[in-house]
Design a protein around this motif. Structure first.
Motif, PDB file in Angstrom:
ATOM      1  N   GLU A 236       0.865  -1.179   0.000  1.00 56.58           N
ATOM      2  CA  GLU A 236       0.000   0.000   0.000  1.00 56.58           C
ATOM      3  C   GLU A 236       0.899   1.224   0.000  1.00 56.58           C
ATOM      4  O   GLU A 236       1.686   1.433   0.922  1.00 56.58           O
ATOM      5  N   ALA A 237       0.812   2.025  -1.071  1.00 53.60           N
ATOM      6  CA  ALA A 237       1.637   3.231  -1.213  1.00 53.60           C
ATOM      7  C   ALA A 237       0.724   4.389  -1.576  1.00 53.60           C
ATOM      8  O   ALA A 237       0.083   4.378  -2.622  1.00 53.60           O
ATOM      9  N   ARG A 238       0.667   5.398  -0.702  1.00 51.96           N
ATOM     10  CA  ARG A 238      -0.278   6.496  -0.908  1.00 51.96           C
ATOM     11  C   ARG A 238       0.330   7.829  -0.484  1.00 51.96           C
ATOM     12  O   ARG A 238       1.239   7.880   0.344  1.00 51.96           O
ATOM     13  N   VAL A 239      -0.207   8.908  -1.067  1.00 51.58           N
ATOM     14  CA  VAL A 239       0.275  10.256  -0.792  1.00 51.58           C
ATOM     15  C   VAL A 239      -0.930  11.140  -0.473  1.00 51.58           C
ATOM     16  O   VAL A 239      -1.986  11.025  -1.101  1.00 51.58           O
ATOM     17  N   PHE A 240      -0.743  12.046   0.493  1.00 56.08           N
ATOM     18  CA  PHE A 240      -1.827  12.911   0.935  1.00 56.08           C
ATOM     19  C   PHE A 240      -1.347  14.353   1.051  1.00 56.08           C
ATOM     20  O   PHE A 240      -0.226  14.616   1.506  1.00 56.08           O
ATOM     21  N   TRP A 352       7.980 -10.436   7.556  1.00 58.96           N
ATOM     22  CA  TRP A 352       8.181  -9.386   6.559  1.00 58.96           C
ATOM     23  C   TRP A 352       7.056  -8.358   6.635  1.00 58.96           C
ATOM     24  O   TRP A 352       6.069  -8.432   5.897  1.00 58.96           O
ATOM     25  N   ASP A 353       7.197  -7.384   7.509  1.00 57.97           N
ATOM     26  CA  ASP A 353       6.219  -6.307   7.655  1.00 57.97           C
ATOM     27  C   ASP A 353       6.953  -4.969   7.685  1.00 57.97           C
ATOM     28  O   ASP A 353       7.901  -4.795   8.448  1.00 57.97           O
ATOM     29  N   ILE A 354       6.492  -4.037   6.859  1.00 57.25           N
ATOM     30  CA  ILE A 354       7.103  -2.711   6.799  1.00 57.25           C
ATOM     31  C   ILE A 354       6.009  -1.654   6.862  1.00 57.25           C
ATOM     32  O   ILE A 354       4.989  -1.765   6.183  1.00 57.25           O
ATOM     33  N   GLY A 355       6.226  -0.618   7.664  1.00 61.71           N
ATOM     34  CA  GLY A 355       5.371   0.549   7.660  1.00 61.71           C
ATOM     35  C   GLY A 355       6.236   1.787   7.765  1.00 61.71           C
ATOM     36  O   GLY A 355       6.970   1.949   8.748  1.00 61.71           O
ATOM     37  N   LEU A 356       6.223   2.640   6.754  1.00 57.19           N
ATOM     38  CA  LEU A 356       7.023   3.868   6.750  1.00 57.19           C
ATOM     39  C   LEU A 356       6.154   5.050   6.351  1.00 57.19           C
ATOM     40  O   LEU A 356       5.280   4.925   5.484  1.00 57.19           O
ATOM     41  N   ALA A 357       6.391   6.183   6.970  1.00 51.06           N
ATOM     42  CA  ALA A 357       5.684   7.408   6.620  1.00 51.06           C
ATOM     43  C   ALA A 357       6.688   8.556   6.606  1.00 51.06           C
ATOM     44  O   ALA A 357       7.624   8.598   7.407  1.00 51.06           O
ATOM     45  N   SER A 358       6.478   9.491   5.682  1.00 46.02           N
ATOM     46  CA  SER A 358       7.358  10.651   5.563  1.00 46.02           C
ATOM     47  C   SER A 358       6.516  11.911   5.500  1.00 46.02           C
ATOM     48  O   SER A 358       5.543  11.981   4.742  1.00 46.02           O
ATOM     49  N   LEU A 366       2.121  14.145   3.180  1.00 44.54           N
ATOM     50  CA  LEU A 366       2.371  12.914   3.939  1.00 44.54           C
ATOM     51  C   LEU A 366       2.368  11.744   2.960  1.00 44.54           C
ATOM     52  O   LEU A 366       1.401  11.551   2.209  1.00 44.54           O
ATOM     53  N   ALA A 367       3.459  10.973   2.942  1.00 45.64           N
ATOM     54  CA  ALA A 367       3.558   9.790   2.080  1.00 45.64           C
ATOM     55  C   ALA A 367       3.693   8.550   2.948  1.00 45.64           C
ATOM     56  O   ALA A 367       4.388   8.576   3.964  1.00 45.64           O
ATOM     57  N   VAL A 368       3.014   7.504   2.550  1.00 45.02           N
ATOM     58  CA  VAL A 368       2.980   6.278   3.350  1.00 45.02           C
ATOM     59  C   VAL A 368       3.294   5.084   2.467  1.00 45.02           C
ATOM     60  O   VAL A 368       2.838   5.000   1.319  1.00 45.02           O
ATOM     61  N   MET A 369       4.090   4.168   2.984  1.00 46.99           N
ATOM     62  CA  MET A 369       4.331   2.887   2.314  1.00 46.99           C
ATOM     63  C   MET A 369       4.244   1.754   3.339  1.00 46.99           C
ATOM     64  O   MET A 369       4.925   1.786   4.353  1.00 46.99           O
ATOM     65  N   ALA A 370       3.387   0.782   3.065  1.00 50.63           N
ATOM     66  CA  ALA A 370       3.283  -0.408   3.898  1.00 50.63           C
ATOM     67  C   ALA A 370       3.451  -1.622   3.007  1.00 50.63           C
ATOM     68  O   ALA A 370       3.031  -1.615   1.846  1.00 50.63           O
ATOM     69  N   ALA A 371       4.076  -2.647   3.531  1.00 51.53           N
ATOM     70  CA  ALA A 371       4.266  -3.883   2.771  1.00 51.53           C
ATOM     71  C   ALA A 371       4.274  -5.059   3.734  1.00 51.53           C
ATOM     72  O   ALA A 371       4.691  -4.928   4.898  1.00 51.53           O
ATOM     73  N   THR A 372       3.833  -6.199   3.243  1.00 51.68           N
ATOM     74  CA  THR A 372       3.824  -7.409   4.059  1.00 51.68           C
ATOM     75  C   THR A 372       3.963  -8.617   3.142  1.00 51.68           C
ATOM     76  O   THR A 372       3.601  -8.561   1.973  1.00 51.68           O
ATOM     77  N   ASP A 373       4.493  -9.700   3.667  1.00 55.94           N
ATOM     78  CA  ASP A 373       4.666 -10.923   2.891  1.00 55.94           C
ATOM     79  C   ASP A 373       4.605 -12.118   3.832  1.00 55.94           C
ATOM     80  O   ASP A 373       4.784 -11.982   5.051  1.00 55.94           O
ATOM     81  N   THR A 374       4.332 -13.270   3.271  1.00 56.91           N
ATOM     82  CA  THR A 374       4.237 -14.479   4.079  1.00 56.91           C
ATOM     83  C   THR A 374       4.683 -15.689   3.272  1.00 56.91           C
ATOM     84  O   THR A 374       4.692 -15.665   2.049  1.00 56.91           O
TER      85      THR A 374
END
Length: 375
Positions: A236-240, A352-358, A366-374
């Motif tokens: 999930e990659a989004r910008v606000f 494998w879980d990532i959550g980053l915001a800038s 505000l930019a957000v990137m979340a990623a997950t894997d299994t």
């Protein structure tokens, strides 16, 4: 088992274990016969390498031969490793990336100069340059490497955008450790390690408008694209855009109020963590995700992992497409960075879980990137 290459190739599909073939390779290398390993690998590739349903015996033996040559110091071993991956039977961009990572991890830079004069593809050379840079090598100190790395004939290669020395934001990257029998790497994911910030229902947050474009989402997600393409990952990659500046204390509440899929249900009955982090930490996470991959793949290796980490960092920081690395780093330093995690159904919560915001310097983006894997 007989040492004859023809016999090994013919009998390989019937083998229940390939350790005897490994022992034959060990024996020949100990005798100084590195050419035997390359000859065997090329012969195996000629019979089994082009089959889309590659037998496991071939995959295991070929990988062992390449690893053994690439991780055993010596000029002849380097030359034969290059011959193995450069033959018409084996030539492949992914193999070039892998070989460059193996060679840079184990061989002195002086031994690797032959890659820039002998039979090696431009792709392998480009990757090798940046695999060495990642390991802190000054590639301009070795004449043959420097001559190629600073020449103009590869200026259109995508890796040519990268600087020939590590930047401050890259620090000392976590790199894989290889041996003939395997490898290992760090996994800097999970909950934020710094002092956590809590969401406060009474905190004022400015109104927002989503401004995500396809290009922005793809740019931000570059580092984790391989998780979705080659494993079970999702992104999930989004910008606000924000109507007013966002203060640090409001970041947790803002994240919860954006309607992010990854945070659906967070902060009520599920754990939600947010912590400020430096851009160096964000780059480290992005690089690991890109270079080493997710649950079912091996990533894009060091050189392209470095490029992908920079591209995601640039997308999160909001720099213009194609901006030089110096501009991306300067912008990243001006942004406020946060890591977040949540015990929601979106995150797999395996490894494998990532959550980053800038948050931009003006605190209106505000930019957000979340990623997950299994697995």
């Amino acid at each position: 088992m007989a040492d004859g290459i023809g016999q090994i190739v013919a009998k390989l599909p019937d083998q229940k274990s390939v350790t005897d073939v490994w022992k034959v390779a060990d024996h020949h290398l100990a005798r100084g016969d590195a050419a035997f390993l390359a000859d065997l690998g090329i012969a195996l590739a000629g019979v089994y390498g082009r089959d889309t349903r590659r037998i496991w015996q071939y995959t295991s033996v070929f990988d062992y031969l390449l690893r053994l040559l690439a991780t055993t110091p010596g000029t002849e071993n380097v030359a034969e490793a290059l011959r193995l991956v450069s033959s018409t039977e084996t030539a492949d961009r992914k193999l070039d990336r892998y070989a460059a990572s193996l060679l840079a991890s184990s061989q002195p830079v002086g031994e690797l100069a032959v890659a820039f004069t002998g039979h090696a593809s431009g792709e392998l050379r480009a990757c090798l340059v940046h695999e060495l840079v990642l390991r802190g090598v000054d590639v301009t100190d070795t004449p043959r490497v420097a001559e190629w790395a600073t020449s103009s004939h590869w200026r259109h290669h995508s890796l040519a955008w990268l600087p020939l020395a590590l930047s401050d934001v890259e620090g000392q990257p976590d790199l894989p450790r290889y041996s003939a029998r395997g490898g290992s790497h760090s996994m800097p994911y999970g909950s934020p390690a710094n002092r956590e910030m809590r969401a406060d229902a009474g905190t004022h947050v400015p109104s927002v408008e989503e401004t995500t474009t396809q290009a922005a989402a793809e740019g931000i997600g570059t580092a984790v694209a391989n998780w979705a393409e080659e494993s079970n990952g999702r992104i999930e990659a989004r910008v606000f855009g924000l109507a007013a500046p966002l203060v640090a204390e409001s970041v947790p509440s803002m994240l919860l109020g954006l309607g992010l899929e990854c945070l659906k249900g967070a902060g009520k009955k599920t754990t939600f963590s947010v912590a400020a982090c430096p851009p160096d930490q964000a780059w480290r996470v992005l690089f690991a995700a890109a270079s080493t991959g997710g649950a079912y793949n091996s990533g894009v290796r060091g050189a392209y992992g470095r490029l992908a980490a920079w591209q995601s960092l640039a997308g999160l920081a909001g720099t213009a497409e194609g901006a030089p690395a110096e501009e991306v780093e300067a912008r990243a330093r001006e942004c406020a960075w946060y890591g977040f995690s949540a015990d929601t159904k979106w995150f797999e919560r395996v490894a494998w879980d990532i959550g980053l915001a800038s948050v931009s310097p003006g605190r209106r983006r505000l930019a957000v990137m979340a990623a997950t894997d299994t697995d």
